[in-house]
Enzyme design. Structure first.
Site, PDB file in Angstrom:
ATOM      1  N   ASP A  11      27.425  53.303  44.999  1.00  0.00           N
ATOM      2  CA  ASP A  11      26.420  53.507  45.064  1.00  0.00           C
ATOM      3  C   ASP A  11      25.950  53.184  46.175  1.00  0.00           C
ATOM      4  O   ASP A  11      25.515  52.909  47.293  1.00  0.00           O
ATOM      5  CB  ASP A  11      25.510  53.087  44.586  1.00  0.00           C
ATOM      6  N   ASP A  16      30.308  51.588  50.717  1.00  0.00           N
ATOM      7  CA  ASP A  16      31.171  51.905  50.161  1.00  0.00           C
ATOM      8  C   ASP A  16      31.441  53.652  50.923  1.00  0.00           C
ATOM      9  O   ASP A  16      32.321  54.336  50.147  1.00  0.00           O
ATOM     10  CB  ASP A  16      29.829  52.848  49.280  1.00  0.00           C
ATOM     11  N   ASN A  40      22.224  50.594  46.158  1.00  0.00           N
ATOM     12  CA  ASN A  40      21.284  50.413  47.238  1.00  0.00           C
ATOM     13  C   ASN A  40      19.702  51.086  47.311  1.00  0.00           C
ATOM     14  O   ASN A  40      19.562  50.357  48.470  1.00  0.00           O
ATOM     15  CB  ASN A  40      22.797  50.136  47.885  1.00  0.00           C
ATOM     16  N   THR A 124      32.455  50.200  42.582  1.00  0.00           N
ATOM     17  CA  THR A 124      31.791  49.710  43.872  1.00  0.00           C
ATOM     18  C   THR A 124      30.569  49.542  44.028  1.00  0.00           C
ATOM     19  O   THR A 124      29.497  49.262  45.257  1.00  0.00           O
ATOM     20  CB  THR A 124      32.427  50.014  45.501  1.00  0.00           C
ATOM     21  N   PHE A 165      24.812  41.092  44.985  1.00  0.00           N
ATOM     22  CA  PHE A 165      24.250  42.338  45.045  1.00  0.00           C
ATOM     23  C   PHE A 165      24.406  43.089  43.311  1.00  0.00           C
ATOM     24  O   PHE A 165      23.505  43.494  42.537  1.00  0.00           O
ATOM     25  CB  PHE A 165      23.941  43.298  46.041  1.00  0.00           C
ATOM     26  N   ASN A 166      25.793  43.956  43.332  1.00  0.00           N
ATOM     27  CA  ASN A 166      25.957  44.901  41.970  1.00  0.00           C
ATOM     28  C   ASN A 166      25.908  43.591  40.738  1.00  0.00           C
ATOM     29  O   ASN A 166      26.120  45.062  39.890  1.00  0.00           O
ATOM     30  CB  ASN A 166      27.888  44.624  42.746  1.00  0.00           C
ATOM     31  N   HIS A 239      32.473  45.036  52.123  1.00  0.00           N
ATOM     32  CA  HIS A 239      32.519  44.766  50.539  1.00  0.00           C
ATOM     33  C   HIS A 239      33.826  45.423  50.170  1.00  0.00           C
ATOM     34  O   HIS A 239      34.914  45.677  49.427  1.00  0.00           O
ATOM     35  CB  HIS A 239      31.895  44.114  50.220  1.00  0.00           C
ATOM     36  N   ASP A 240      33.579  47.185  49.712  1.00  0.00           N
ATOM     37  CA  ASP A 240      33.411  48.146  49.105  1.00  0.00           C
ATOM     38  C   ASP A 240      35.027  48.805  49.412  1.00  0.00           C
ATOM     39  O   ASP A 240      35.908  48.651  48.617  1.00  0.00           O
ATOM     40  CB  ASP A 240      32.933  48.987  49.199  1.00  0.00           C
TER      41      ASP A 240
HETATM   42  C1  BDR Z   1      27.555  45.028  47.650  1.00  0.00           C
HETATM   43  O1  BDR Z   1      26.596  45.333  47.269  1.00  0.00           O
HETATM   44  C2  BDR Z   1      25.956  46.269  48.076  1.00  0.00           C
HETATM   45  O2  BDR Z   1      24.918  46.328  49.141  1.00  0.00           O
HETATM   46  C3  BDR Z   1      27.663  46.325  49.276  1.00  0.00           C
HETATM   47  O3  BDR Z   1      27.573  48.434  48.586  1.00  0.00           O
HETATM   48  C4  BDR Z   1      28.753  45.745  48.090  1.00  0.00           C
HETATM   49  O4  BDR Z   1      29.031  47.094  47.344  1.00  0.00           O
HETATM   50  C5  BDR Z   1      28.093  43.701  48.521  1.00  0.00           C
HETATM   51  O5  BDR Z   1      27.034  42.278  47.582  1.00  0.00           O
HETATM   52 CA    CA Z   2      28.098  49.484  46.924  1.00  0.00          CA
END
Ligand code: BDR
Ligand code: CA
Length: 318
Positions: A11, A16, A40, A124, A165-166, A239-240
């Protein structure tokens, strides 16, 4: 050695986009396809970002648009963190390409069946597309070589105190995916918060003689604003990128077998990944430690490996 075949369901999204750049630059990767989800920012925007970024990077990987909404909860987004357009205020030329005809879920099922056991799936974003693929074919994830998810946490969340978040963006999809029985690795916040783009690291990426370095450095600087606001950190967690690094350099990560369930009760715990050590039965591999230097080395080496991205030092100064 044959290149590692990878599909990323994403996303974009700053981190990403960084993961995509690493995958496209890495000479050991064949990026088979990119599937896109809401997350996102809106699906329309994440899809356009994927198309524009791939075109900017010179990748011909097909892009498949997926679900615009979570399975059952209301849609959320993170434009406050990734910017209104999702990639940190970086503007890209509009790609000539358009999304392929199939949906993301259809494409995931087709690739898994055409090339069983050979493709690694990285996820991701919210897991809606992956759950939809499971609804089309319940054994689809077992046909991937491995599935690596950025999502969840063994400790605290980032979107609520409990939820990452994801997972929070589609907890029902995450529960379906985690309970599917597939060979799955979860890289949660407890691990990705070890992978911080400090000012030194951003400067080092910016200094690389590639035309991709500057937009990546700008995205990282934009991303840092949110981390500074929320955690008082001098850099963002990328993160991703960890999913791509895990696929190529698993020795840089420590994993432990755990049972993972998603809290689906609407309340303060909604979207928490409840992780417990697994002593028997089917478990997920949950990342507990990351060698962040190796993750950033992987990114830098991928950037330097793509001859088409090279620019002269003079061009870089202008
Ligand atoms: C995840 O949430 C998204 O905002 C980022 O792209 C990542 O995949 C981190 O919590
Ligand atoms: Ca992401």
């Amino acid at each position: 050695m044959p290149r590692k075949k990878i599909i990323i369901d994403c996303d974009p999204g700053i981190d990403d986009a960084i993961a995509l750049a690493a995958l496209i630059g890495c000479p050991d990767v064949e990026l088979v396809a990119v599937t896109v989800t809401h997350g996102n920012v809106s699906l329309e925007r994440t899809t356009q970002n994927a198309l524009d970024w791939l075109s900017f990077l010179g990748s011909k990987a097909p892009v498949f648009a997926g679900c615009a909404k979570p399975l059952s909860r209301s849609t959320i987004a993170a434009a406050d963190i990734h910017g209104e357009h999702g990639i940190g205020g970086v503007t890209l030329p509009i790609a000539p390409q358009v999304p392929a005809a199939e949906t993301a879920a259809e494409a995931l099922v087709r690739y898994a069946n055409e090339q069983p056991g050979t493709i690694t799936l990285l996820a991701t974003g919210p897991l809606t597309n992956v759950a939809m693929a499971l609804q089309l074919e319940s054994s689809v994830l077992s046909k991937f070589e491995q599935v690596v998810v950025m999502g969840g946490s063994t400790t605290e969340g980032n979107t609520t105190p409990a939820a990452e978040f994801n997972i929070f963006a589609d907890p029902h999809a995450a529960q379906i995916v985690f309970a599917s029985g597939a060979k799955l690795t979860m890289i949660g916040l407890n691990a990705t918060h070890q992978v911080i783009a400090t000012p030194d690291r951003v400067a080092s990426i910016r200094a690389l003689p590639t035309y991709v370095s500057e937009p990546l450095a700008r995205m990282m600087e934009f991303y840092k604003i949110a981390y500074n606001r929320k955690y008082d950190w001098d850099g963002a967690a990328i993160h991703d990128l960890c999913t791509a690094a895990f696929a190529l350099h698993p020795a840089a990560f420590k994993v432990e077998p755990m049972h993972v369930a998603v809290d689906l009760n609407e309340g303060a715990e909604f979207g928490r990944t409840i992780c417990s050590p697994a002593t028997s039965g089917r478990a997920l591999s949950v990342v507990t430690e990351v060698d962040s230097r190796r993750v950033f080395d992987f990114l830098e080496s991928a950037l330097l490996s793509a001859p088409q991205w090279r620019i002269s030092a003079d061009a870089q100064r202008t």
